[in-house]
Every structure is written in C-alpha cells, then in structure tokens.
Design a protein around this motif. Structure first.
Motif, mmCIF file in Angstrom:
data_model
loop_
_atom_site.group_PDB
_atom_site.id
_atom_site.type_symbol
_atom_site.label_atom_id
_atom_site.label_comp_id
_atom_site.label_asym_id
_atom_site.label_seq_id
_atom_site.Cartn_x
_atom_site.Cartn_y
_atom_site.Cartn_z
ATOM 1 N N SER A 43 44.882 23.577 37.875
ATOM 2 C CA SER A 43 44.164 24.746 37.374
ATOM 3 C C SER A 43 42.824 24.971 38.068
ATOM 4 O O SER A 43 42.415 26.108 38.291
ATOM 5 C CB SER A 43 43.935 24.616 35.856
ATOM 6 N N LYS A 44 42.118 23.893 38.462
ATOM 7 C CA LYS A 44 40.791 24.057 39.039
ATOM 8 C C LYS A 44 40.786 24.065 40.563
ATOM 9 O O LYS A 44 39.939 24.712 41.184
ATOM 10 C CB LYS A 44 39.851 22.950 38.535
ATOM 11 N N LYS A 45 41.718 23.324 41.177
ATOM 12 C CA LYS A 45 41.702 23.207 42.636
ATOM 13 C C LYS A 45 43.000 23.667 43.290
ATOM 14 O O LYS A 45 43.125 23.605 44.510
ATOM 15 C CB LYS A 45 41.407 21.762 43.037
ATOM 16 N N ASN A 46 43.947 24.100 42.473
ATOM 17 C CA ASN A 46 45.261 24.525 42.971
ATOM 18 C C ASN A 46 45.938 23.426 43.803
ATOM 19 O O ASN A 46 46.598 23.699 44.808
ATOM 20 C CB ASN A 46 45.133 25.814 43.793
ATOM 21 N N VAL B 235 35.835 10.266 28.206
ATOM 22 C CA VAL B 235 36.455 11.579 28.380
ATOM 23 C C VAL B 235 37.906 11.333 28.768
ATOM 24 O O VAL B 235 38.179 10.559 29.684
ATOM 25 C CB VAL B 235 35.765 12.393 29.489
ATOM 26 N N LEU B 236 38.821 11.950 28.059
ATOM 27 C CA LEU B 236 40.238 11.770 28.360
ATOM 28 C C LEU B 236 40.887 13.131 28.567
ATOM 29 O O LEU B 236 40.718 14.025 27.735
ATOM 30 C CB LEU B 236 40.943 11.007 27.237
ATOM 31 N N TYR B 237 41.609 13.287 29.696
ATOM 32 C CA TYR B 237 42.206 14.593 29.978
ATOM 33 C C TYR B 237 43.415 14.460 30.898
ATOM 34 O O TYR B 237 43.640 13.417 31.531
ATOM 35 C CB TYR B 237 41.172 15.546 30.588
ATOM 36 N N ASP B 238 44.186 15.534 30.951
ATOM 37 C CA ASP B 238 45.365 15.624 31.800
ATOM 38 C C ASP B 238 44.896 15.929 33.226
ATOM 39 O O ASP B 238 44.562 17.064 33.554
ATOM 40 C CB ASP B 238 46.285 16.733 31.276
ATOM 41 N N LYS B 239 44.845 14.903 34.070
ATOM 42 C CA LYS B 239 44.319 15.063 35.430
ATOM 43 C C LYS B 239 45.237 15.932 36.285
ATOM 44 O O LYS B 239 44.761 16.714 37.122
ATOM 45 C CB LYS B 239 44.146 13.686 36.071
ATOM 46 N N LYS B 240 46.533 15.815 36.087
ATOM 47 C CA LYS B 240 47.471 16.624 36.867
ATOM 48 C C LYS B 240 47.241 18.104 36.604
ATOM 49 O O LYS B 240 47.179 18.905 37.540
ATOM 50 C CB LYS B 240 48.914 16.250 36.518
ATOM 51 N N GLN B 241 47.084 18.454 35.346
ATOM 52 C CA GLN B 241 46.842 19.863 35.020
ATOM 53 C C GLN B 241 45.484 20.321 35.536
ATOM 54 O O GLN B 241 45.337 21.445 36.027
ATOM 55 C CB GLN B 241 46.904 20.068 33.506
#
Length: 272
Positions: free
Chosen positions: A163-166, A153-159
């Motif tokens: 978005s999920k934890k503010n 799984v590869l994703y933008d961790k910063k975003q």
C-alpha cells in the motif's frame, strides 16, 4: 516462524569536548565533492548550523544546534545522526570516521522482528496500565504506557509494503513486531553495549502461536477467558473468573513467549 531481526532506525547524539569539536571540523570538508549521493548544507536549517544528507543509504548528520531555536538541544548534544537500515548494516566510510570521534549515545532505536505468520496467529499480553491503540484496519496496533520509553507496534508488513511502496513480496504472510525505544535523556546509553535493551524487551510478552498457548491452558474457564481476551484485550475479567484466571493465563503466556532479547542479540544487524 521468525524470518529476520534487524535494527530499522537508529538515532545517535554526542556532546563534544572543545578538542573533539575541532577534530570533527578538521575531518569534514564542506567544500569537498563527496559524490552525487551526498548533499552538504553549510547553512543548515533553523535548528542546526550544518547538515549532511545521504539518500542511499539513508542517513543525516546534523551539526551544532543554533543558539536560538536549538538552545535546549545545544545544552545536551552537539551532533545528531539519523540512520536507517541500509546505513546501519553497511556503514559508509564517512559515517565511520564521524562515529570514531566522541562518546555516541542512543536517542532512539527501532528493532524489527519479521515473522512468516498471519497477523491473526500471534498473541501479545496487555498489562492494565498499558494503552492499546489500533492503527486503521487489519488488526495493526500500538502498545505503550504514557510515561514509558518503549512501545510495541505490530502490523501486516506485506500489506504495508504494497500500500505504501507498491512493493509485492512473495511471502504468503509477513507480520512485523517493532520495539521502539527512546531512552530518557538522563539514561541515554552508549552504542558500544546494547545489553540495556533487555529490560525494554522484557516488558513485552509476545507469543508467536496463540493456538499453542490456548492448548497449554488446562482449565476450561481459562480457555474461555483466553478466547474472550483475544477478542477484547480490555475485557472485564470479573465476568471470566477474575484475577486467578487472569494470573494463570498470564503465567502461561510468559512460558510460551518469545525471548525477544535472545533473538535480537543472536540475529541483529548491528555492526558497531
């Protein structure tokens, strides 16, 4: 550049002997006050008879599957433990005592590789029998096979943190590659030796710097095909030189790929 490697999630199971089960019940006193961070549920839920829940650090212990809804589970293991990163890195005393009883096996493990790079900079090779599933936007995606016990799984961790934890981090970029492994029941390995993970890491060809890979390609037709491949991992190779071009690009990708197991074994937070 690699920022850190960590085990993000770990699920463990154990099948006890009669004596080990008695030892476990002698260890855990469900009437004792272990402090406000622990919650003990003697009556459990529909599947398990008893449950221990710690919020911070997060872990859950599920005791003895019930005969009805937990019948299949009960035939394979008597206890399930779910741990997240904080509990893995600094194992609470109670959990250490539990893990000293029995032969614990890995049901699931998620290994996170965090890179200080833009998500656009990397490259991952997708084999023909592997599916690529996009997660919403921003080029986040899964790579997995229908019957494989591991996926990437590869994703933008910063975003994701925003978005999920503010949570706002100072890093300009933070791209996460997670290798999620769920060994088949007959292959569930011991937690005492993590070398079995190598065969799962070796399934994935991850290149941190796609531009470096592009520069390593010596033929113009290979460079052209690689640009097309980055736009569409399921492209028609017959339009770009066929199998010979595909093979050359894959060979260069392997040469430029990160040694994921080497990074894990040298940097992981696994204390057991």
């Amino acid at each position: 550049m690699l920022k850190e490697v960590s085990i993000d999630t770990l699920n463990l199971v154990c099948k006890f002997t009669k004596d080990q089960k008695e030892e476990m019940y002698n260890l855990i006193d469900f009437q004792k006050d272990y402090g406000e961070k622990y919650a003990f549920y003697w009556n459990g839920n529909k599947v398990y008879k008893h449950i221990i829940h710690s919020v911070k650090p997060f872990f859950m212990i599920f005791f003895e599957p019930r005969v009805g809804t937990g019948l299949w589970t009960r035939s394979h293991y008597d206890m399930l433990i779910l741990l997240q990163r904080e509990a893995i890195e600094d194992i609470p005393t109670l959990l250490k005592q539990v893990l000293e009883i029995g032969d614990w096996r890995v049901k699931r493990v998620d290994i996170a590789f965090d890179w200080s790079i833009s998500i656009n900079e990397h490259f991952m090779w997708k084999n023909g029998n592997v599916k690529k599933e996009t997660i919403k936007e921003n080029q986040n995606y899964y790579l997995y096979g229908e019957r494989n016990s591991s996926r990437a799984v590869l994703y933008d961790k910063k975003q994701q943190l925003k978005s999920k934890k503010n949570i706002v981090i100072q890093d300009r970029y933070l791209t996460r590659l997670e290798i999620r492994v769920r060994p088949k029941l007959k292959d569930q390995p011991s937690i005492l030796n993590m070398e079995w993970l190598k065969k799962h890491f070796d399934k994935f060809i991850f290149v941190e710097d796609a531009s470096r890979l592009s520069r390593s390609l010596t033929k113009d037709e290979d460079k052209k095909a690689f640009r097309a491949l980055r736009r569409n991992s399921s492209m028609d190779w017959s339009k770009y030189g066929g199998d010979s071009v595909k093979r050359r690009i894959r060979d260069q990708a392997k040469k430029n790929a990160v040694n994921l197991y080497g990074l894990f074994s040298g940097n992981s937070n696994f204390p057991l």
